[in-house]
Scaffold this motif. Structure first.
Motif, PDB file in Angstrom:
ATOM      1  N   ARG A 168       0.774  -1.186  -0.020  1.00  0.00           N
ATOM      2  CA  ARG A 168       0.104  -0.127   0.091  1.00  0.00           C
ATOM      3  C   ARG A 168       0.881   1.259  -0.031  1.00  0.00           C
ATOM      4  O   ARG A 168       0.579   2.283  -0.760  1.00  0.00           O
ATOM      5  CB  ARG A 168      -0.758   0.025   1.326  1.00  0.00           C
ATOM      6  CG  ARG A 168      -1.988  -0.773   1.154  1.00  0.00           C
ATOM      7  CD  ARG A 168      -3.165  -0.245   0.361  1.00  0.00           C
ATOM      8  NE  ARG A 168      -3.683   1.211   0.779  1.00  0.00           N
ATOM      9  CZ  ARG A 168      -4.520   1.642   1.810  1.00  0.00           C
ATOM     10  NH1 ARG A 168      -5.067   0.627   2.373  1.00  0.00           N
ATOM     11  NH2 ARG A 168      -4.859   2.818   1.816  1.00  0.00           N
ATOM     12  N   ARG A 201      -7.564  -4.071  -1.595  1.00  0.00           N
ATOM     13  CA  ARG A 201      -8.846  -4.299  -1.132  1.00  0.00           C
ATOM     14  C   ARG A 201      -9.619  -3.002  -1.429  1.00  0.00           C
ATOM     15  O   ARG A 201      -9.188  -2.079  -0.893  1.00  0.00           O
ATOM     16  CB  ARG A 201      -9.011  -4.674   0.253  1.00  0.00           C
ATOM     17  CG  ARG A 201      -8.330  -6.058   0.570  1.00  0.00           C
ATOM     18  CD  ARG A 201      -8.557  -6.494   1.991  1.00  0.00           C
ATOM     19  NE  ARG A 201      -7.874  -5.592   2.973  1.00  0.00           N
ATOM     20  CZ  ARG A 201      -6.901  -5.951   3.654  1.00  0.00           C
ATOM     21  NH1 ARG A 201      -6.220  -7.098   3.339  1.00  0.00           N
ATOM     22  NH2 ARG A 201      -6.316  -5.067   4.425  1.00  0.00           N
ATOM     23  N   TRP A 202     -10.847  -3.068  -1.839  1.00  0.00           N
ATOM     24  CA  TRP A 202     -11.595  -1.850  -2.340  1.00  0.00           C
ATOM     25  C   TRP A 202     -12.213  -1.051  -1.128  1.00  0.00           C
ATOM     26  O   TRP A 202     -12.404  -0.058  -0.925  1.00  0.00           O
ATOM     27  CB  TRP A 202     -12.742  -2.168  -3.210  1.00  0.00           C
ATOM     28  CG  TRP A 202     -13.687  -3.172  -2.699  1.00  0.00           C
ATOM     29  CD1 TRP A 202     -13.874  -4.342  -2.732  1.00  0.00           C
ATOM     30  CD2 TRP A 202     -14.934  -2.741  -1.865  1.00  0.00           C
ATOM     31  NE1 TRP A 202     -15.076  -4.835  -2.003  1.00  0.00           N
ATOM     32  CE2 TRP A 202     -15.849  -3.897  -1.593  1.00  0.00           C
ATOM     33  CE3 TRP A 202     -15.342  -1.386  -1.476  1.00  0.00           C
ATOM     34  CZ2 TRP A 202     -16.713  -4.138  -0.864  1.00  0.00           C
ATOM     35  CZ3 TRP A 202     -16.562  -1.590  -0.708  1.00  0.00           C
ATOM     36  CH2 TRP A 202     -17.357  -2.733  -0.679  1.00  0.00           C
ATOM     37  N   GLU A 203     -12.304  -2.096   0.223  1.00  0.00           N
ATOM     38  CA  GLU A 203     -12.806  -1.422   1.272  1.00  0.00           C
ATOM     39  C   GLU A 203     -11.815  -0.790   2.204  1.00  0.00           C
ATOM     40  O   GLU A 203     -12.236  -0.280   3.328  1.00  0.00           O
ATOM     41  CB  GLU A 203     -13.638  -2.603   1.953  1.00  0.00           C
ATOM     42  CG  GLU A 203     -12.664  -3.562   2.740  1.00  0.00           C
ATOM     43  CD  GLU A 203     -12.225  -4.737   1.761  1.00  0.00           C
ATOM     44  OE1 GLU A 203     -11.968  -5.823   2.397  1.00  0.00           O
ATOM     45  OE2 GLU A 203     -12.587  -4.643   0.564  1.00  0.00           O
ATOM     46  N   ASP A 204     -10.698  -0.450   1.802  1.00  0.00           N
ATOM     47  CA  ASP A 204      -9.598  -0.335   2.395  1.00  0.00           C
ATOM     48  C   ASP A 204      -9.862   1.162   2.743  1.00  0.00           C
ATOM     49  O   ASP A 204     -10.263   2.344   2.097  1.00  0.00           O
ATOM     50  CB  ASP A 204      -8.075  -0.210   1.779  1.00  0.00           C
ATOM     51  CG  ASP A 204      -7.400  -1.533   1.567  1.00  0.00           C
ATOM     52  OD1 ASP A 204      -7.917  -2.168   2.520  1.00  0.00           O
ATOM     53  OD2 ASP A 204      -6.553  -1.561   0.815  1.00  0.00           O
TER      54      ASP A 204
END
Length: 439
Positions: free
Chosen positions: A77, A101-104
């Motif tokens: 990241r 992850r899209w929900e990060d």
């Protein structure tokens, strides 16, 4: 799809060979890993003790991988968010391939080490002081209303345009000679054919930008507007911006790079000096240097080497010069994006006077209905002089159609009167001293 099935540990393992050699700005990576609690203070100290950059990169990858999937994911990241500063361009697309992850949650990563952040903050304060001084220097000639409204008004910027002088336009646009004088005067006012602004110049990918224009046309105003935009916004693309005017350019050519940046421009804290200079040298793509008012640079001087990217090879260099300097040998072999500063358009002239004089139709008509003064106003410095003149008036000097010559005569009278007032004030304040005046 094979990329999407990889874990963070597997991705680091497969990319290890490239990452060890192509990770850069390691102190920034380490700083972010420490802030995200992947590394503790002892591990950071151990990394700093490693002798080479290769050893530090190898340890970062090995230690993070041993800490597991979450630590490895955090490193990826960090590399993805800061890739312009921490990765070779060849790895940008590869790191972005990893399935984050899209929900990060949005995480605030550092884009510089603490010493660098401190110096960047100090640089922005320095920029604001420069702009404040410039504003105060100009506004001392204006009344309170104009001072409040004193701000940047767009000037026409033409990228690599074929410069068409007013005489050229008059000749070809008015084939029937002896056209009316108002049409000839309007030929001096530039028309904005393409949208180009200081923001565009600051954001563009060109590494060399030459701003060209006649005296008073707005070159300094444009680069100082760029300085303001950088100083007042949280810009993650540009870390450092240095502004050098003519006085610095004429006296600092023999200094080395570190002295020019730190001694001449702004000195960092002594304990931060080494880290900051290393960051500037190693990440010069995040540096902008402005040389405002170049007339001549001594060959092989430090300023000449900066201009030619022998020093700070990836920095953006912005130079302003007068029109007659454009074809000087100094710039003959300098690959550059030329931008011509052509002054106020008709819209900007109207906007400028409305801002500076308010919406009083009497005052506005002084200029807007006087074609000679209106045409002259495409040069911002002349527009400024006209505003000062209108505000200083104490008679009916503007109750008739003025010529440009009359305006210059009146400006001269005003200047002399102000100078006499300053001398008189000085003499009164120092009346106990004896003066000998030579004429």
């Amino acid at each position: 799809m094979a990329c999407a099935r990889q874990s963070a540990i597997e991705f680091l393992k497969n990319a290890r060979t490239n990452l060890v050699t192509d990770m850069k700005n390691l102190p920034l990576i380490i700083e972010n890993l420490y802030q995200q609690r992947v590394f503790n203070k002892h591990e950071v100290d151990d990394l700093k003790a490693e002798r080479t950059e290769f050893d530090k990169a190898r340890c970062i990858l090995d230690w993070v991988s041993k800490k597991g999937e979450e630590a490895s994911y955090e490193l990826l990241r960090i590399l993805d968010v800061t890739k312009k500063r921490t990765l070779h361009p060849d790895l940008h697309s590869r790191i972005s391939c990893f399935p984050f992850r899209w929900e990060d949650e949005e995480v605030s990563y550092s884009f510089g080490t603490k010493p660098c952040q401190n110096y960047q903050t100090a640089l922005k304060k320095k920029a604001k002081r420069i702009l404040k001084y410039q504003r105060e220097h100009c506004c001392k000639y204006l009344d309170g209303k104009a001072q409040v409204n004193f701000h940047f008004i767009p000037v026409v910027l033409e990228r690599d345009s074929v410069m068409k002088t007013p005489q050229y336009k008059i000749k070809w646009n008015n084939k029937k000679c002896k056209k009316l004088r108002p049409k000839k005067l309007r030929a001096y006012i530039p028309t904005e054919q393409q949208a180009l602004s200081p923001v565009d110049l600051l954001r563009c990918q060109d590494k060399n930008i030459l701003l060209i224009g006649k005296p008073g046309i707005g070159k300094t105003t444009v680069v100082q507007e760029m300085l303001r935009l950088w100083a007042e916004k949280d810009d993650r693309e540009l870390d450092y911006m240095f502004y050098f005017d003519e006085s610095v350019l004429s006296s600092s050519s023999n200094d080395d790079l570190e002295s020019i940046l730190f001694k001449v421009y702004l000195k960092p804290m002594e304990k931060d000096r080494k880290d900051v200079f290393q960051d500037i040298e190693e990440n010069s793509e995040n540096v902008v240097i402005v040389f405002d008012g170049v007339v001549d640079l001594e060959e092989n001087s430090t300023l000449w080497k900066i201009m030619n990217h022998e020093l700070l090879p990836d920095a953006k260099i912005i130079i302003t010069c007068r029109s007659e300097v454009e074809y000087d040998p100094l710039f003959s072999d300098w690959p550059t994006q030329k931008v011509y500063v052509e002054g106020f358009s008709e819209e900007s002239i109207n906007s400028y006077y409305q801002k500076m004089l308010g919406h009083d139709p009497v005052l506005l008509d002084v200029v807007l209905k006087n074609q000679e003064l209106f045409s002259l106003s495409h040069v911002p410095m002349y527009a400024f002089m006209i505003v000062d003149l209108i505000q200083f008036k104490n008679d009916n000097v503007f109750n008739h159609q003025n010529t440009v010559t009359e305006m210059y005569i009146h400006i001269f009278r005003v200047a002399v009167k102000k100078q006499i007032e300053q001398i008189d004030k000085y003499l009164r304040e120092n009346k106990d001293q004896t003066f000998v005046m030579l004429f």
